[in-house]
Motif scaffolding. Structure first.
Motif, PDB file in Angstrom:
ATOM      1  N   PHE A  22       0.832  -1.204   0.000  1.00 13.16           N
ATOM      2  CA  PHE A  22       0.000   0.000   0.000  1.00 13.16           C
ATOM      3  C   PHE A  22       0.867   1.255   0.000  1.00 13.16           C
ATOM      4  CE2 PHE A  22      -2.120   3.468   2.159  1.00 13.16           C
ATOM      5  CZ  PHE A  22      -3.325   3.548   1.488  1.00 13.16           C
ATOM      6  N   GLU A  23       1.941   1.247   0.765  1.00 11.55           N
ATOM      7  CA  GLU A  23       2.817   2.420   0.817  1.00 11.55           C
ATOM      8  C   GLU A  23       3.470   2.684  -0.534  1.00 11.55           C
ATOM      9  OE1 GLU A  23       2.951   4.508   3.299  1.00 11.55           O
ATOM     10  OE2 GLU A  23       1.515   3.244   4.385  1.00 11.55           O
ATOM     11  N   ALA A  26       0.770   4.101  -2.906  1.00 10.54           N
ATOM     12  CA  ALA A  26       0.529   5.514  -2.619  1.00 10.54           C
ATOM     13  C   ALA A  26       1.645   6.383  -3.186  1.00 10.54           C
ATOM     14  CB  ALA A  26       0.392   5.726  -1.113  1.00 10.54           C
ATOM     15  N   LEU A  29       1.370   6.577  -7.088  1.00 10.81           N
ATOM     16  CA  LEU A  29       0.279   7.450  -7.494  1.00 10.81           C
ATOM     17  C   LEU A  29       0.609   8.919  -7.225  1.00 10.81           C
ATOM     18  CD1 LEU A  29      -2.888   5.448  -6.362  1.00 10.81           C
ATOM     19  CD2 LEU A  29      -2.093   5.853  -8.698  1.00 10.81           C
ATOM     20  N   ALA A  30       1.257   9.193  -6.120  1.00 18.62           N
ATOM     21  CA  ALA A  30       1.628  10.579  -5.828  1.00 18.62           C
ATOM     22  C   ALA A  30       2.573  11.118  -6.899  1.00 18.62           C
ATOM     23  CB  ALA A  30       2.269  10.667  -4.446  1.00 18.62           C
ATOM     24  N   LEU A  58      -6.186   6.207   0.224  1.00 23.65           N
ATOM     25  CA  LEU A  58      -5.430   6.797  -0.878  1.00 23.65           C
ATOM     26  C   LEU A  58      -5.949   8.196  -1.208  1.00 23.65           C
ATOM     27  CD1 LEU A  58      -5.085   3.696  -3.230  1.00 23.65           C
ATOM     28  CD2 LEU A  58      -3.220   4.863  -2.027  1.00 23.65           C
ATOM     29  N   LYS A  60      -7.313  10.321   0.767  1.00 29.15           N
ATOM     30  CA  LYS A  60      -6.856  11.251   1.803  1.00 29.15           C
ATOM     31  C   LYS A  60      -5.398  11.622   1.587  1.00 29.15           C
ATOM     32  CE  LYS A  60      -6.738  11.895   6.817  1.00 29.15           C
ATOM     33  NZ  LYS A  60      -7.078  11.276   8.145  1.00 29.15           N
ATOM     34  N   ARG A  61      -4.569  10.650   1.251  1.00 29.08           N
ATOM     35  CA  ARG A  61      -3.146  10.911   0.989  1.00 29.08           C
ATOM     36  C   ARG A  61      -2.969  11.866  -0.187  1.00 29.08           C
ATOM     37  NH1 ARG A  61       0.869   6.635   2.310  1.00 29.08           N
ATOM     38  NH2 ARG A  61       0.107   5.645   4.219  1.00 29.08           N
ATOM     39  N   LEU A  62      -3.781  11.662  -1.225  1.00 26.21           N
ATOM     40  CA  LEU A  62      -3.600  12.393  -2.481  1.00 26.21           C
ATOM     41  C   LEU A  62      -4.448  13.653  -2.571  1.00 26.21           C
ATOM     42  CD1 LEU A  62      -3.654   9.270  -4.828  1.00 26.21           C
ATOM     43  CD2 LEU A  62      -1.639  10.566  -4.113  1.00 26.21           C
ATOM     44  N   TRP A  66     -13.514  10.502  -3.740  1.00 26.74           N
ATOM     45  CA  TRP A  66     -13.504   9.083  -4.080  1.00 26.74           C
ATOM     46  C   TRP A  66     -14.906   8.489  -4.033  1.00 26.74           C
ATOM     47  CZ3 TRP A  66     -14.202   4.952  -0.348  1.00 26.74           C
ATOM     48  CH2 TRP A  66     -14.375   5.398   0.969  1.00 26.74           C
TER      49      TRP A  66
END
Length: 289
Positions: A22-23, A26, A29-30, A58, A60-62, A66
């Motif tokens: 997952f890391e 992420a 994608l970033a 994802l 939230k990170r980006l 969604w």
């Protein structure tokens, strides 16, 4: 015209070292900096305030909006790992999600149901509302007939949710089939009669570098190699042809997520990135300067 970077990626649910994967997902994608992402094999756990969804994490990170739809029959996947997590498709978007809908796809006539669905997220882009779809067809090389039936259902759904005026549809996903297959040709509608009259979808990979095979299922990836299947391009960004009300013109396509980071492969699939231009098409008549 409005630039629109589209990514499609099968995230391989919770197989392998999913937390470390997952890391890496992420991070990839970033770096890709997409405007819209179609995701398949997305996990979710729990319900209500205690729920956790990989697409939501994802997003939230980006810093994206969604949408997600679970599979109606995830049991086959859950039994593989003795894991009760949900399994589904999702869309991430830099632009607001104005509406969501989904449809179930035909299931195998025997054996465990696939639980496949197609997800629509109607996106309010600066160029207008974009009908954006993501899906995953049944796997296994011998299921072309089933995938053709699923393509017909997807085409009907896409046509029903694409207004006559406005931007054409963008369809993303893991089709589990090579470009020359009956099901992909049926989805495109160029080399054979389209599944729905006048619904034509351009494979964005036609705009990739000529010497790039666009492999998204590679024997170099140990998670894919164990299946014994050859290298293939089975993940797609498909774009509707221009209409009087708007266009989504393909500029380029490439693969990302096709190598490990710190020894971790992000998924058993690589991702496809396609750069589009959204907006009103310019039609030049005969004899125009």
């Amino acid at each position: 015209m409005t630039p629109c970077r589209v990514v499609t990626w099968n995230l391989w649910w919770r197989f392998g070292d999913w937390a470390r994967r997952f890391e890496v997902i992420a991070a990839v994608l970033a770096e890709a900096a997409p405007d819209v992402v179609g995701l398949q094999e997305v996990w979710a756990r729990g319900s209500g305030v205690d729920s956790v969804n990989a697409a939501g994490l994802l997003a939230k990170r980006l810093g994206m909006h969604w949408a997600w739809v679970p599979s109606p029959a995830p049991e086959r996947w859950q039994r593989k790992l003795d894991d009760a997590s949900a399994f589904g498709n999702a869309v991430l978007s830099r632009w607001p999600v104005a509406g969501v809908a989904h449809a179930d796809l035909p299931a195998p006539s025997s054996g465990a149901p696939d639980g496949r669905r197609v997800l629509l997220a109607a996106l309010d882009t600066p160029a207008g509302r974009l009908p954006f779809f993501t899906t995953q067809l049944s796997a296994f090389p011998g299921r072309s007939a089933l995938r053709c039936a699923q393509v017909r259902r997807i085409a009907e759904f896409v046509a029903a949710h694409t207004p006559d005026a406005g931007l054409p549809p963008v369809v993303t996903g893991d089709l589990n089939a090579v470009p020359e297959s009956d099901e992909v040709r049926l989805m495109e509608g160029f080399l054979t009669e389209p599944a729905v009259p006048d619904l034509l979808l351009v494979d964005a990979w036609r705009y990739a570098a000529p010497d790039d095979r666009g492999i998204t299922w590679s024997r170099g990836n140990p998670h894919a190699a164990v299946t014994g299947e050859p290298d293939a391009r089975i993940d797609y960004v498909l774009v509707g042809t221009p209409r009087a009300g708007g266009a989504a013109l393909v500029e380029s396509a490439r693969v990302v997520g096709d190598r490990p980071r710190d020894g971790i492969w992000p998924s058993d699939h690589a991702a496809v990135v396609a750069d589009l231009q959204l907006g009103a098409p310019v039609f030049v008549g005969p004899g125009a300067a």
